[in-house]
Design a protein around this motif. Structure first.
Motif, mmCIF file in Angstrom:
data_model
loop_
_atom_site.group_PDB
_atom_site.id
_atom_site.type_symbol
_atom_site.label_atom_id
_atom_site.label_comp_id
_atom_site.label_asym_id
_atom_site.label_seq_id
_atom_site.Cartn_x
_atom_site.Cartn_y
_atom_site.Cartn_z
ATOM 1 N N THR A 45 -56.700 2.974 6.624
ATOM 2 C CA THR A 45 -55.425 2.347 6.277
ATOM 3 C C THR A 45 -54.764 2.958 5.048
ATOM 4 O OG1 THR A 45 -56.568 0.708 4.927
ATOM 5 C CG2 THR A 45 -56.153 0.136 7.239
ATOM 6 N N MET A 46 -55.339 4.017 4.488
ATOM 7 C CA MET A 46 -54.801 4.572 3.249
ATOM 8 C C MET A 46 -53.851 5.744 3.497
ATOM 9 S SD MET A 46 -56.050 2.678 0.850
ATOM 10 C CE MET A 46 -55.986 3.578 -0.658
ATOM 11 N N PHE A 47 -54.388 6.900 3.868
ATOM 12 C CA PHE A 47 -53.550 8.081 4.084
ATOM 13 C C PHE A 47 -54.339 9.185 4.761
ATOM 14 C CE2 PHE A 47 -55.160 8.133 -0.263
ATOM 15 C CZ PHE A 47 -55.884 9.312 -0.277
ATOM 16 N N ASP A 48 -53.596 10.128 5.357
ATOM 17 C CA ASP A 48 -54.110 11.407 5.823
ATOM 18 C C ASP A 48 -53.538 12.444 4.865
ATOM 19 O OD1 ASP A 48 -55.350 10.141 7.954
ATOM 20 O OD2 ASP A 48 -53.933 10.847 9.464
ATOM 21 N N VAL A 49 -53.842 13.717 5.083
ATOM 22 C CA VAL A 49 -53.338 14.752 4.196
ATOM 23 C C VAL A 49 -52.874 15.951 5.020
ATOM 24 C CG1 VAL A 49 -55.608 15.794 3.776
ATOM 25 C CG2 VAL A 49 -53.825 16.066 2.082
ATOM 26 N N VAL A 50 -51.710 16.512 4.630
ATOM 27 C CA VAL A 50 -51.215 17.763 5.218
ATOM 28 C C VAL A 50 -51.474 18.854 4.189
ATOM 29 C CG1 VAL A 50 -49.188 19.057 5.991
ATOM 30 C CG2 VAL A 50 -49.466 16.656 6.657
ATOM 31 N N VAL A 51 -52.151 19.916 4.615
ATOM 32 C CA VAL A 51 -52.489 21.032 3.735
ATOM 33 C C VAL A 51 -51.539 22.184 4.036
ATOM 34 C CG1 VAL A 51 -54.322 22.596 2.983
ATOM 35 C CG2 VAL A 51 -54.913 20.304 3.839
ATOM 36 N N THR A 52 -50.922 22.708 2.966
ATOM 37 C CA THR A 52 -50.004 23.847 3.097
ATOM 38 C C THR A 52 -50.291 24.854 1.996
ATOM 39 O OG1 THR A 52 -48.275 22.979 1.624
ATOM 40 C CG2 THR A 52 -48.169 22.330 3.952
ATOM 41 N N ALA A 53 -49.656 26.003 2.098
ATOM 42 C CA ALA A 53 -49.728 26.979 1.017
ATOM 43 C C ALA A 53 -49.039 26.398 -0.216
ATOM 44 C CB ALA A 53 -49.060 28.281 1.444
ATOM 45 N N GLY A 54 -49.471 26.842 -1.361
ATOM 46 C CA GLY A 54 -48.870 26.401 -2.621
ATOM 47 C C GLY A 54 -48.031 27.505 -3.218
ATOM 48 N N GLY A 55 -48.275 27.804 -4.465
ATOM 49 C CA GLY A 55 -47.546 28.868 -5.144
ATOM 50 C C GLY A 55 -46.085 28.506 -5.370
ATOM 51 N N GLY A 82 -57.154 27.496 -5.299
ATOM 52 C CA GLY A 82 -57.071 27.841 -3.882
ATOM 53 C C GLY A 82 -55.657 28.096 -3.425
ATOM 54 N N GLU A 83 -54.687 27.829 -4.288
ATOM 55 C CA GLU A 83 -53.260 27.959 -3.980
ATOM 56 C C GLU A 83 -52.853 27.136 -2.769
ATOM 57 O OE1 GLU A 83 -51.718 31.926 -4.073
ATOM 58 O OE2 GLU A 83 -52.668 32.351 -5.991
ATOM 59 N N TRP A 84 -53.329 25.881 -2.718
ATOM 60 C CA TRP A 84 -52.985 24.948 -1.649
ATOM 61 C C TRP A 84 -52.267 23.745 -2.223
ATOM 62 C CZ3 TRP A 84 -53.517 27.483 2.524
ATOM 63 C CH2 TRP A 84 -54.626 28.291 2.783
ATOM 64 N N LEU A 85 -51.456 23.128 -1.383
ATOM 65 C CA LEU A 85 -50.867 21.829 -1.680
ATOM 66 C C LEU A 85 -51.445 20.822 -0.693
ATOM 67 C CD1 LEU A 85 -47.074 22.634 -2.218
ATOM 68 C CD2 LEU A 85 -48.821 22.228 -3.961
ATOM 69 N N TYR A 86 -51.707 19.614 -1.170
ATOM 70 C CA TYR A 86 -52.217 18.524 -0.351
ATOM 71 C C TYR A 86 -51.196 17.395 -0.412
ATOM 72 C CZ TYR A 86 -56.495 21.198 -0.753
ATOM 73 O OH TYR A 86 -57.420 22.213 -0.705
ATOM 74 N N TRP A 87 -50.467 17.200 0.673
ATOM 75 C CA TRP A 87 -49.409 16.198 0.774
ATOM 76 C C TRP A 87 -50.020 14.934 1.376
ATOM 77 C CZ3 TRP A 87 -44.214 18.086 -0.078
ATOM 78 C CH2 TRP A 87 -44.098 19.472 -0.155
ATOM 79 N N LEU A 88 -49.979 13.810 0.685
ATOM 80 C CA LEU A 88 -50.528 12.562 1.207
ATOM 81 C C LEU A 88 -49.498 11.907 2.114
ATOM 82 C CD1 LEU A 88 -52.447 13.310 -1.087
ATOM 83 C CD2 LEU A 88 -52.641 10.895 -1.612
ATOM 84 N N VAL A 89 -49.865 11.757 3.381
ATOM 85 C CA VAL A 89 -48.977 11.226 4.419
ATOM 86 C C VAL A 89 -49.565 9.926 4.973
ATOM 87 C CG1 VAL A 89 -48.048 13.515 5.017
ATOM 88 C CG2 VAL A 89 -50.079 12.658 6.205
ATOM 89 N N PRO A 90 -48.782 9.155 5.714
ATOM 90 C CA PRO A 90 -49.289 7.879 6.233
ATOM 91 C C PRO A 90 -50.546 8.050 7.091
ATOM 92 C CG PRO A 90 -46.915 7.973 6.474
ATOM 93 C CD PRO A 90 -47.361 9.350 6.034
ATOM 94 N N PRO A 91 -51.377 7.009 7.114
ATOM 95 C CA PRO A 91 -52.587 7.064 7.941
ATOM 96 C C PRO A 91 -52.240 7.262 9.418
ATOM 97 C CG PRO A 91 -52.203 4.827 7.155
ATOM 98 C CD PRO A 91 -51.196 5.706 6.477
ATOM 99 N N ARG A 92 -53.130 7.914 10.120
ATOM 100 C CA ARG A 92 -53.010 8.223 11.548
ATOM 101 C C ARG A 92 -51.979 9.312 11.849
ATOM 102 N NH1 ARG A 92 -54.109 3.261 10.684
ATOM 103 N NH2 ARG A 92 -52.047 2.389 10.807
ATOM 104 N N THR A 93 -51.428 9.953 10.833
ATOM 105 C CA THR A 93 -50.516 11.080 11.064
ATOM 106 C C THR A 93 -51.258 12.222 11.748
ATOM 107 O OG1 THR A 93 -49.119 10.495 9.177
ATOM 108 C CG2 THR A 93 -48.984 12.765 9.945
ATOM 109 N N ALA A 94 -52.526 12.420 11.410
ATOM 110 C CA ALA A 94 -53.305 13.525 11.990
ATOM 111 C C ALA A 94 -53.366 13.427 13.514
ATOM 112 C CB ALA A 94 -54.712 13.557 11.404
ATOM 113 N N SER A 95 -53.374 12.206 14.049
ATOM 114 C CA SER A 95 -53.470 12.052 15.501
ATOM 115 C C SER A 95 -52.184 12.443 16.223
ATOM 116 C CB SER A 95 -53.860 10.612 15.861
ATOM 117 O OG SER A 95 -52.839 9.723 15.462
ATOM 118 N N SER A 96 -51.066 12.485 15.521
ATOM 119 C CA SER A 96 -49.793 12.837 16.162
ATOM 120 C C SER A 96 -49.180 14.131 15.623
ATOM 121 C CB SER A 96 -48.786 11.688 15.989
ATOM 122 O OG SER A 96 -48.534 11.475 14.615
#
Length: 170
Positions: A45-55, A82-96
């Protein structure tokens, strides 16, 4: 071992199995609020995460998301090593989320090592945009922004190897 462990309770007073996940999340949140890094389980019920390039381009994408979210975008962790960004998105986003050439969305059963809430700069991972209880990054606008910005390198190969080890992100 955590200093926040509770004394052992009789079986009749143990938390119900469905409350164990909630208890683990509360302990993790309490830890990051008290100047300790902690692993937070993704999904639930908390969040998922989207990983992208940073910099430079990644930070520019965060500024664009600030505009989209009318002021300050939802929480984003930057890992300058690691030059990454971690964007906290709503839970269950990974499934869609599906395949995206510039971002990978991760949820349960993985976890994210959360930096201390007050950490706003290096060394190590830090909050590029602070974590607020009322705001996450909206996945639809983030997907569109990533297509427009084309953040490189895409995290797919390195992240898949990392996730195969079932370790925490960051």
């Amino acid at each position: 071992m955590s200093v926040f462990t509770l004394p052992q309770m009789p079986a009749a007073q143990q938390p119900a199995d469905d409350m164990k996940e909630l208890a683990a999340r509360v302990r993790a949140l309490f830890s990051i609020r008290t100047n300790q890094s902690s692993r937070m389980p993704l999904g639930g019920t908390m969040f998922d995460v989207v990983v992208t390039a940073g910099g430079f381009l990644g930070r520019a994408a965060v500024v664009h998301m600030d505009e989209i979210q009318l002021g300050t975008c939802g929480p984003v962790i930057e890992d300058p090593d690691g030059e990454w960004l971690y964007w906290l998105v709503p839970p269950r986003t990974a499934s869609s989320w599906g395949h995206h050439p510039y971002g990978v969305c991760v949820g349960s059963p993985h976890s994210l090592s959360m930096p201390v809430l007050g950490r706003s700069g290096p060394p190590g991972p830090y909050w590029l945009r602070p974590c607020a209880s009322d705001r996450l990054v909206p996945p639809g606008p983030l997907r569109a922004l990533l297509y427009r910005m084309r953040l490189e390198p895409a995290p797919h190969e390195g992240l898949q190897a990392h996730l195969g080890r079932r370790e925490a992100l960051v």
